[in-house]
Scaffold this motif. Structure first.
Motif, PDB file in Angstrom:
ATOM      1  N   VAL A  70       0.844  -1.199   0.000  1.00  0.00           N
ATOM      2  CA  VAL A  70       0.000   0.000   0.000  1.00  0.00           C
ATOM      3  C   VAL A  70       0.878   1.246   0.000  1.00  0.00           C
ATOM      4  N   LEU A  71       1.859   1.276   0.897  1.00  0.00           N
ATOM      5  CA  LEU A  71       2.719   2.454   0.994  1.00  0.00           C
ATOM      6  C   LEU A  71       3.537   2.667  -0.274  1.00  0.00           C
ATOM      7  N   LYS A  72       4.078   1.606  -0.821  1.00  0.00           N
ATOM      8  CA  LYS A  72       4.818   1.745  -2.087  1.00  0.00           C
ATOM      9  C   LYS A  72       3.925   2.363  -3.154  1.00  0.00           C
ATOM     10  N   ARG A  73       2.711   1.869  -3.247  1.00  0.00           N
ATOM     11  CA  ARG A  73       1.766   2.375  -4.252  1.00  0.00           C
ATOM     12  C   ARG A  73       1.376   3.819  -3.966  1.00  0.00           C
ATOM     13  N   GLU A  74       1.002   4.109  -2.737  1.00  0.00           N
ATOM     14  CA  GLU A  74       0.481   5.433  -2.414  1.00  0.00           C
ATOM     15  C   GLU A  74       1.556   6.521  -2.444  1.00  0.00           C
ATOM     16  N   LEU A  75       2.767   6.184  -2.088  1.00  0.00           N
ATOM     17  CA  LEU A  75       3.837   7.181  -2.139  1.00  0.00           C
ATOM     18  C   LEU A  75       4.155   7.594  -3.568  1.00  0.00           C
ATOM     19  N   THR A  76       3.874   6.720  -4.530  1.00  0.00           N
ATOM     20  CA  THR A  76       4.101   7.087  -5.934  1.00  0.00           C
ATOM     21  C   THR A  76       3.064   8.097  -6.433  1.00  0.00           C
ATOM     22  N   HIS A  77       2.031   8.357  -5.637  1.00  0.00           N
ATOM     23  CA  HIS A  77       0.988   9.323  -6.023  1.00  0.00           C
ATOM     24  C   HIS A  77       1.203  10.704  -5.393  1.00  0.00           C
ATOM     25  N   LEU A  78       2.349  10.911  -4.761  1.00  0.00           N
ATOM     26  CA  LEU A  78       2.636  12.231  -4.195  1.00  0.00           C
ATOM     27  C   LEU A  78       3.044  13.198  -5.306  1.00  0.00           C
ATOM     28  N   HIS A  79       2.652  14.458  -5.127  1.00  0.00           N
ATOM     29  CA  HIS A  79       2.979  15.513  -6.083  1.00  0.00           C
ATOM     30  C   HIS A  79       3.499  16.734  -5.333  1.00  0.00           C
ATOM     31  N   ALA A  80       4.119  17.640  -6.050  1.00  0.00           N
ATOM     32  CA  ALA A  80       4.673  18.845  -5.430  1.00  0.00           C
ATOM     33  C   ALA A  80       3.597  19.637  -4.689  1.00  0.00           C
ATOM     34  N   GLN A  81       2.362  19.633  -5.188  1.00  0.00           N
ATOM     35  CA  GLN A  81       1.311  20.391  -4.503  1.00  0.00           C
ATOM     36  C   GLN A  81       0.911  19.764  -3.163  1.00  0.00           C
ATOM     37  N   ASP A  82       1.354  18.521  -2.897  1.00  0.00           N
ATOM     38  CA  ASP A  82       1.100  17.868  -1.606  1.00  0.00           C
ATOM     39  C   ASP A  82       2.184  18.189  -0.577  1.00  0.00           C
ATOM     40  N   TYR A  83       3.269  18.783  -1.024  1.00  0.00           N
ATOM     41  CA  TYR A  83       4.434  19.075  -0.172  1.00  0.00           C
ATOM     42  C   TYR A  83       4.101  20.144   0.855  1.00  0.00           C
ATOM     43  N   VAL A  84       4.591  19.922   2.087  1.00  0.00           N
ATOM     44  CA  VAL A  84       4.410  20.881   3.174  1.00  0.00           C
ATOM     45  C   VAL A  84       5.744  21.488   3.591  1.00  0.00           C
ATOM     46  N   GLU A 137      -4.513  17.861  13.159  1.00  0.00           N
ATOM     47  CA  GLU A 137      -4.966  19.238  12.963  1.00  0.00           C
ATOM     48  C   GLU A 137      -5.228  19.444  11.478  1.00  0.00           C
ATOM     49  N   GLU A 138      -6.214  20.251  11.172  1.00  0.00           N
ATOM     50  CA  GLU A 138      -6.554  20.520   9.782  1.00  0.00           C
ATOM     51  C   GLU A 138      -5.419  21.260   9.078  1.00  0.00           C
ATOM     52  N   PHE A 139      -5.150  20.868   7.871  1.00  0.00           N
ATOM     53  CA  PHE A 139      -4.217  21.626   7.043  1.00  0.00           C
ATOM     54  C   PHE A 139      -4.928  22.890   6.567  1.00  0.00           C
ATOM     55  N   GLU A 140      -4.147  23.922   6.350  1.00  0.00           N
ATOM     56  CA  GLU A 140      -4.658  25.166   5.799  1.00  0.00           C
ATOM     57  C   GLU A 140      -3.987  25.400   4.456  1.00  0.00           C
ATOM     58  N   GLU A 141      -4.593  26.221   3.643  1.00  0.00           N
ATOM     59  CA  GLU A 141      -4.038  26.508   2.318  1.00  0.00           C
ATOM     60  C   GLU A 141      -2.590  26.980   2.416  1.00  0.00           C
ATOM     61  N   SER A 142      -2.284  27.748   3.444  1.00  0.00           N
ATOM     62  CA  SER A 142      -0.936  28.297   3.607  1.00  0.00           C
ATOM     63  C   SER A 142       0.104  27.239   3.965  1.00  0.00           C
ATOM     64  N   ASP A 143      -0.319  26.034   4.335  1.00  0.00           N
ATOM     65  CA  ASP A 143       0.607  24.950   4.659  1.00  0.00           C
ATOM     66  C   ASP A 143       1.253  24.349   3.413  1.00  0.00           C
TER      67      ASP A 143
END
Length: 152
Positions: A70-84, A137-143
């Motif tokens: 699951v983790l191998k698969r799901e980590l391949t779906h990360l994108h720059a817009q997911d970066y914090v 905690e909820e993420f905010e747009e600024s995160d």
């Protein structure tokens, strides 16, 4: 939203550096020379609501699936817009930095914290998943430095 521990220093990488990191992560995950480690139970889980633990989150979102696959698969779906953020762990100076991401699953954000280590000259890589759990905690747009306005 990101909590900074006293032993961690955080910074924001350039969008190109984040994309390069994700490309390298994907390459490592698809190669046969990568070991993925997942911290199923953490010391902080003892005082945390179980809903926000790695173990609970994997079981809730991906029942009856192998965690590592699951983790191998799901980590391949990360994108720059997911970066914090990029986090330096000052307790272990010799280790590479952590990358923190936030990604929505079933309408809720997950807090994802990973480290990728090159293990010598043979090309072996180790991916360590510290956190893959519902965000306390909820993420905010600024995160999200590279998410377009209104995407959260």
């Amino acid at each position: 939203m990101i909590k900074r521990e006293s032993f961690e220093l955080q910074r924001i990488e350039s969008e190109q550096d984040v994309k390069t990191y994700i490309d390298r992560l994907n390459y490592a995950l698809q190669s046969g020379n990568t070991r993925l480690y997942f911290q199923r139970k953490r010391a902080v889980d003892e005082r945390r609501n179980p809903t926000y633990t790695n173990r609970y989150t994997i079981a809730a979102l991906f029942p009856d699936e192998d965690e590592i696959e699951v983790l191998k698969r799901e980590l391949t779906h990360l994108h720059a817009q997911d970066y914090v953020a990029t986090v330096r762990d000052t307790r272990f100076h010799q280790k590479s930095e952590w990358r923190v991401f936030g990604k929505k699953y079933s309408g809720k954000y997950l807090y994802i914290k990973i480290r990728v280590e090159l293990l010598g000259t043979s090309g072996e890589t180790e991916v360590f998943v510290m956190s893959f759990h519902f965000a306390e905690e909820e993420f905010e747009e600024s995160d999200f430095p590279y998410k377009k306005k209104g995407e959260i």
